[in-house]
Design a protein around this motif. Sequence first.
Motif, short mmCIF file in Angstrom:
data_model
loop_
_atom_site.label_atom_id
_atom_site.label_comp_id
_atom_site.label_asym_id
_atom_site.label_seq_id
_atom_site.Cartn_x
_atom_site.Cartn_y
_atom_site.Cartn_z
N GLY A 96 -1.88 -39.92 -3.46
CA GLY A 96 -1.78 -38.54 -3.01
C GLY A 96 -0.68 -38.33 -1.99
N TYR A 97 -0.91 -37.38 -1.14
CA TYR A 97 0.04 -37.02 -0.08
C TYR A 97 -0.26 -37.84 1.17
CZ TYR A 97 1.41 -32.97 -2.81
OH TYR A 97 1.90 -32.15 -3.79
N TYR A 98 0.79 -38.22 1.88
CA TYR A 98 0.61 -38.95 3.13
C TYR A 98 1.80 -38.70 4.05
CZ TYR A 98 3.88 -42.40 1.26
OH TYR A 98 4.99 -43.00 0.74
N GLU B 159 -4.88 -40.56 3.19
CA GLU B 159 -4.20 -39.94 2.07
C GLU B 159 -4.91 -38.64 1.74
OE1 GLU B 159 -3.48 -41.71 -1.95
OE2 GLU B 159 -2.58 -43.24 -0.66
N PHE B 160 -4.17 -37.63 1.35
CA PHE B 160 -4.73 -36.31 1.10
C PHE B 160 -4.56 -35.94 -0.37
CE2 PHE B 160 -3.20 -36.67 5.41
CZ PHE B 160 -4.31 -36.28 6.14
N ASP B 161 -5.50 -35.16 -0.87
CA ASP B 161 -5.48 -34.77 -2.29
C ASP B 161 -4.39 -33.75 -2.59
OD1 ASP B 161 -7.61 -36.44 -2.95
OD2 ASP B 161 -9.09 -34.89 -2.47
N ASP B 162 -4.05 -32.92 -1.60
CA ASP B 162 -3.01 -31.91 -1.86
C ASP B 162 -2.20 -31.65 -0.59
OD1 ASP B 162 -4.35 -29.82 -0.28
OD2 ASP B 162 -5.72 -29.63 -1.98
N GLN B 163 -1.09 -30.97 -0.77
CA GLN B 163 -0.15 -30.72 0.31
C GLN B 163 -0.77 -29.87 1.41
OE1 GLN B 163 3.75 -29.53 -0.97
NE2 GLN B 163 4.34 -28.79 1.06
N GLU C 224 -3.86 -29.68 2.39
CA GLU C 224 -4.77 -30.50 3.18
C GLU C 224 -3.99 -31.39 4.15
OE1 GLU C 224 -8.32 -33.78 2.42
OE2 GLU C 224 -7.36 -32.83 0.70
N GLU D 260 4.60 -37.41 -1.40
CA GLU D 260 3.60 -37.41 -2.47
C GLU D 260 3.92 -38.63 -3.31
OE1 GLU D 260 1.91 -34.79 -6.19
OE2 GLU D 260 3.93 -34.42 -5.47
N SER D 261 3.03 -39.61 -3.26
CA SER D 261 3.31 -40.92 -3.85
C SER D 261 4.61 -41.42 -3.22
CB SER D 261 3.37 -40.87 -5.36
OG SER D 261 2.11 -40.50 -5.88
#
Length: 69
Positions: free
Chosen positions: A2-4, A24-28, A30, A54-55
């Motif tokens: 996800g996003y980090y 790590e987040f599921d979406d931007q 968040e 993202e990745s």
Amino acid sequence: MGYYWAAMPEPTQEAAADLGLDVEFDDQAEAEAWLSASYAELAEGGVHTVTLYESDRLVYGPMSLHPAG
């Protein structure tokens, strides 16, 4: 993956975990909400800039955590 957020200077693994940079987040949205709530703590922890990924894809950054001036 996800996003980090990646921080500079890069903290130790322990410090990164203490600051929440190992999340790590599921979406931007968040990830951005987390940064809004955490930026002061990150800056106090010695982080100068953050970059959102993202990745392995750069979304944006580096972005300063310190006010200009």
